[in-house]
Design a protein around this motif. Structure first.
Motif, PDB file in Angstrom:
ATOM      1  N   PRO A 192       0.840  -1.200   0.000  1.00  0.00           N
ATOM      2  CA  PRO A 192       0.000   0.000   0.000  1.00  0.00           C
ATOM      3  C   PRO A 192       0.878   1.255   0.000  1.00  0.00           C
ATOM      4  N   VAL A 193       0.334   2.342  -0.513  1.00  0.00           N
ATOM      5  CA  VAL A 193       1.067   3.603  -0.486  1.00  0.00           C
ATOM      6  C   VAL A 193       1.064   4.174   0.921  1.00  0.00           C
ATOM      7  N   VAL A 194       2.041   5.023   1.170  1.00  0.00           N
ATOM      8  CA  VAL A 194       2.103   5.826   2.396  1.00  0.00           C
ATOM      9  C   VAL A 194       2.169   7.290   1.965  1.00  0.00           C
ATOM     10  N   GLU A 195       1.876   8.186   2.894  1.00  0.00           N
ATOM     11  CA  GLU A 195       1.806   9.612   2.553  1.00  0.00           C
ATOM     12  C   GLU A 195       3.066  10.124   1.857  1.00  0.00           C
ATOM     13  N   ALA A 196       4.219   9.679   2.289  1.00  0.00           N
ATOM     14  CA  ALA A 196       5.484  10.170   1.729  1.00  0.00           C
ATOM     15  C   ALA A 196       5.698   9.741   0.279  1.00  0.00           C
ATOM     16  N   ASP A 197       4.876   8.843  -0.218  1.00  0.00           N
ATOM     17  CA  ASP A 197       5.002   8.366  -1.600  1.00  0.00           C
ATOM     18  C   ASP A 197       4.466   9.336  -2.638  1.00  0.00           C
ATOM     19  N   TRP A 198       3.974  10.491  -2.240  1.00  0.00           N
ATOM     20  CA  TRP A 198       3.269  11.349  -3.178  1.00  0.00           C
ATOM     21  C   TRP A 198       4.046  11.673  -4.458  1.00  0.00           C
ATOM     22  N   PRO A 199       5.377  11.885  -4.443  1.00  0.00           N
ATOM     23  CA  PRO A 199       6.044  12.169  -5.728  1.00  0.00           C
ATOM     24  C   PRO A 199       5.964  10.976  -6.697  1.00  0.00           C
ATOM     25  N   LEU A 200       6.068   9.762  -6.158  1.00  0.00           N
ATOM     26  CA  LEU A 200       5.964   8.571  -7.003  1.00  0.00           C
ATOM     27  C   LEU A 200       4.529   8.350  -7.471  1.00  0.00           C
ATOM     28  N   ALA A 201       3.581   8.628  -6.590  1.00  0.00           N
ATOM     29  CA  ALA A 201       2.171   8.504  -6.976  1.00  0.00           C
ATOM     30  C   ALA A 201       1.838   9.501  -8.085  1.00  0.00           C
ATOM     31  N   LYS A 202       2.362  10.693  -7.972  1.00  0.00           N
ATOM     32  CA  LYS A 202       2.154  11.709  -9.004  1.00  0.00           C
ATOM     33  C   LYS A 202       2.747  11.238 -10.327  1.00  0.00           C
ATOM     34  N   GLU A 203       3.981  10.772 -10.306  1.00  0.00           N
ATOM     35  CA  GLU A 203       4.652  10.354 -11.536  1.00  0.00           C
ATOM     36  C   GLU A 203       3.901   9.219 -12.219  1.00  0.00           C
ATOM     37  N   LEU A 204       3.455   8.223 -11.444  1.00  0.00           N
ATOM     38  CA  LEU A 204       2.748   7.084 -12.039  1.00  0.00           C
ATOM     39  C   LEU A 204       1.383   7.509 -12.583  1.00  0.00           C
ATOM     40  N   ARG A 205       0.682   8.362 -11.867  1.00  0.00           N
ATOM     41  CA  ARG A 205      -0.633   8.809 -12.354  1.00  0.00           C
ATOM     42  C   ARG A 205      -0.484   9.605 -13.644  1.00  0.00           C
TER      43      ARG A 205
END
Length: 187
Positions: free
Chosen positions: A7-20
């Motif tokens: 599962p994602v964690v809050e600190a993952d936001w740069p990676l979540a942004k890139e993948l989206r």
């Protein structure tokens, strides 16, 4: 191909942004997602931080990712919890507890490797572990023209329910898998 599902964690936001953003540039993105690259590419960091924090909270929503051994994110699925009486995006009120899978994406180089199945397994395992009222059904929607995704969902055990909805991009089929059917297909 080896990968880690988590599962994602809050600190993952740069990676979540890139993948989206990568997902929204896929050739089928206009019929696969309800937002466009142009709508979200210029959003400030706070938007992505909030979005990832929500996806990490783990009681009403949970995002799972599949990462390569180097840490590169290769795919994702997000699970939304829909309690009885919940009104979904299309205005339907759900009669019983269920989950709704959204944001499904696997990078081209990871397609056909089993990553999608592993992501679905994580999403369904989490769905079935939720406390009462425990979901007995997981569903998703797929555009009538997105045959690649339809094949992937069928391979994962989802079946068309016969229900359709009109999305901004056209007609979408509802696919679902019951908790009982998911258990039958489990190793």
């Amino acid at each position: 191909m080896r990968y880690t599902i988590r599962p994602v964690v809050e600190a993952d936001w740069p990676l979540a942004k890139e993948l989206r953003l990568a997902a929204l540039q896929d050739p089928v993105a206009p019929i696969a997602f309800l937002e466009t690259y142009d709508q979200v590419a210029s959003q400030p960091d706070e938007f992505w931080q909030g979005r990832t924090a929500t996806a990490a909270e783990g009681s009403t929503v949970r995002q799972f990712i599949g990462a390569s051994p180097s840490g590169r994110w290769l795919g994702t699925v997000t699970v939304l919890v829909e309690p009885p009486g919940f009104e979904d995006y299309f205005g339907f009120v759900v009669p019983t507890a269920q989950t709704h899978l959204v944001g499904v994406y696997v990078r081209p180089e990871a397609r056909g490797t089993g990553l999608a199945a592993a992501l679905f397994d994580a999403a369904l395992t989490w769905s079935w572990s939720l406390p009462a009222p425990s979901p007995q059904l997981a569903r998703l929607y797929v555009h009538t023209a997105n045959t690649r995704a339809q094949a992937m969902y069928k391979k994962a055990g989802f079946t068309p329910t016969g229900a359709t909805v009109e999305a901004p991009t056209g007609t979408e089929y509802e696919y679902a898998i019951s908790r009982a059917d998911a258990a039958v297909g489990a190793p």
